[in-house]
Design an enzyme around this catalytic site. Structure first.
Site, PDB file in Angstrom:
ATOM      1  N   ASP A   1      82.316  38.197  37.733  1.00  0.00           N
ATOM      2  CA  ASP A   1      82.205  38.318  36.317  1.00  0.00           C
ATOM      3  C   ASP A   1      81.776  37.015  35.799  1.00  0.00           C
ATOM      4  O   ASP A   1      81.563  35.818  36.498  1.00  0.00           O
ATOM      5  CB  ASP A   1      82.938  39.166  35.486  1.00  0.00           C
ATOM      6  CG  ASP A   1      84.343  38.224  35.201  1.00  0.00           C
ATOM      7  OD1 ASP A   1      84.275  37.113  35.504  1.00  0.00           O
ATOM      8  OD2 ASP A   1      85.099  38.715  34.447  1.00  0.00           O
TER       9      ASP A   1
ATOM     10  N   THR B   1      90.632  35.202  35.980  1.00  0.00           N
ATOM     11  CA  THR B   1      92.116  35.037  36.551  1.00  0.00           C
ATOM     12  C   THR B   1      92.018  35.492  38.060  1.00  0.00           C
ATOM     13  O   THR B   1      93.059  35.282  38.533  1.00  0.00           O
ATOM     14  CB  THR B   1      93.091  35.667  35.932  1.00  0.00           C
ATOM     15  OG1 THR B   1      92.699  37.075  35.754  1.00  0.00           O
ATOM     16  CG2 THR B   1      93.127  35.166  34.489  1.00  0.00           C
ATOM     17  N   GLY B   2      91.168  36.306  38.211  1.00  0.00           N
ATOM     18  CA  GLY B   2      91.240  37.512  39.757  1.00  0.00           C
ATOM     19  C   GLY B   2      92.145  38.657  39.512  1.00  0.00           C
ATOM     20  O   GLY B   2      92.108  39.373  40.167  1.00  0.00           O
TER      21      GLY B   2
ATOM     22  N   HIS C   1      99.760  39.250  57.395  1.00  0.00           N
ATOM     23  CA  HIS C   1     100.817  40.349  57.219  1.00  0.00           C
ATOM     24  C   HIS C   1      99.942  41.471  56.356  1.00  0.00           C
ATOM     25  O   HIS C   1     100.618  42.735  56.924  1.00  0.00           O
ATOM     26  CB  HIS C   1     101.924  39.872  56.284  1.00  0.00           C
ATOM     27  CG  HIS C   1     102.860  38.775  56.816  1.00  0.00           C
ATOM     28  ND1 HIS C   1     103.881  38.632  56.400  1.00  0.00           N
ATOM     29  CD2 HIS C   1     102.803  38.126  58.029  1.00  0.00           C
ATOM     30  CE1 HIS C   1     104.612  37.725  57.035  1.00  0.00           C
ATOM     31  NE2 HIS C   1     103.907  37.392  57.953  1.00  0.00           N
TER      32      HIS C   1
ATOM     33  N   CYS D   1      86.941  36.511  39.104  1.00  0.00           N
ATOM     34  CA  CYS D   1      86.806  36.787  37.756  1.00  0.00           C
ATOM     35  C   CYS D   1      87.513  35.666  37.019  1.00  0.00           C
ATOM     36  O   CYS D   1      88.086  34.541  37.890  1.00  0.00           O
ATOM     37  CB  CYS D   1      87.099  38.203  37.207  1.00  0.00           C
ATOM     38  SG  CYS D   1      88.885  38.500  37.582  1.00  0.00           S
TER      39      CYS D   1
ATOM     40  N   HIS E   1     103.823  44.612  61.014  1.00  0.00           N
ATOM     41  CA  HIS E   1     102.803  44.394  59.989  1.00  0.00           C
ATOM     42  C   HIS E   1     101.990  45.673  59.977  1.00  0.00           C
ATOM     43  O   HIS E   1     101.369  46.045  58.951  1.00  0.00           O
ATOM     44  CB  HIS E   1     102.214  43.149  60.490  1.00  0.00           C
ATOM     45  CG  HIS E   1     102.983  41.867  60.038  1.00  0.00           C
ATOM     46  ND1 HIS E   1     103.918  41.801  58.696  1.00  0.00           N
ATOM     47  CD2 HIS E   1     103.330  40.956  60.909  1.00  0.00           C
ATOM     48  CE1 HIS E   1     104.757  40.508  59.201  1.00  0.00           C
ATOM     49  NE2 HIS E   1     104.386  40.060  60.371  1.00  0.00           N
TER      50      HIS E   1
HETATM   51  C1  RB5 Z   1      86.756  37.654  30.948  1.00  0.00           C
HETATM   52  O1  RB5 Z   1      87.011  37.108  29.701  1.00  0.00           O
HETATM   53  C2  RB5 Z   1      88.319  37.949  31.754  1.00  0.00           C
HETATM   54  O2  RB5 Z   1      89.092  39.012  31.130  1.00  0.00           O
HETATM   55  C3  RB5 Z   1      88.117  38.325  33.253  1.00  0.00           C
HETATM   56  O3  RB5 Z   1      87.348  37.342  33.771  1.00  0.00           O
HETATM   57  C4  RB5 Z   1      89.220  38.428  34.076  1.00  0.00           C
HETATM   58  O4  RB5 Z   1      89.803  37.323  33.969  1.00  0.00           O
HETATM   59  C5  RB5 Z   1      89.861  39.642  34.090  1.00  0.00           C
HETATM   60  O5  RB5 Z   1      90.899  40.055  34.753  1.00  0.00           O
END
Ligand code: RB5
Length: 149
Positions: free
Chosen positions: A8, A66-67, A97, A64, A133
């Site tokens: 994103d 934070t992922g 794993h 994104c 695993h």
């Molecule tokens: C976008 O602002 C942010 O929420 C998105 O990139 C992500 O971190 C969501 O988990």
């Protein structure tokens, strides 16, 4: 290796740098977007990537801010084992794993240098052949079969 990548706006610039790194290392990269740093909704791109991983069996990388959102959304798709990794150790474990087939990364939480290192480890680590695993990953598939109506 053929890699599918998606992001994103929170990780667009990191994704572009990572694509260059992957190409420089001989990987073929399919990009499902997003194509700029304009704000978008991450589930759309997680879904696009997950469907392509289902269709091709190739490895996916999702980024994104934070992922977290990407990993949540991708894991709603049958056969997708998306792992959010913050360092090379978790990337190694996710492959050894958990036989993860999608790597999730945070473009705002992990430096570009670390992203590259994590990706390199993820792509070069084989799944462990140890029975326990395999059994546990099969148990994940059973949960999916029984609970995703
Ligand atoms: C976008 O602002 C942010 O929420 C998105 O990139 C992500 O971190 C969501 O988990």
């Amino acid at each position: 290796m053929d890699i599918i990548i998606g992001c994103d706006h929170g990780a667009f610039k990191v994704k572009e740098e990572l694509k260059r790194h992957l190409s420089d290392n001989g990987h073929a990269v399919e990009d499902v977007g997003t194509g700029s740093d304009l704000s978008v909704d991450y589930p759309e791109y997680a879904a696009k990537l997950a469907k392509r991983v289902q269709e091709t069996g190739n490895t996916g990388i999702l980024l994104c801010g934070t992922g977290i959102g990407m990993s949540m959304a991708a894991n709603k798709f049958k056969g997708i084992r998306a792992a959010l990794c913050h360092d090379v150790h978790t990337a190694k474990m996710a492959r050894e794993h958990n036989n993860a087939n999608v790597l999730c990364l945070g473009g705002r939480t992990t430096s570009l240098e670390d992203v590259k290192k994590i990706v390199d480890v993820f792509l070069t680590t084989e799944t462990s052949q140890e029975e326990r695993h395999h059994r546990r990953v099969d148990e994940i598939s059973s949960i999916e079969k029984d609970n995703f109506k």
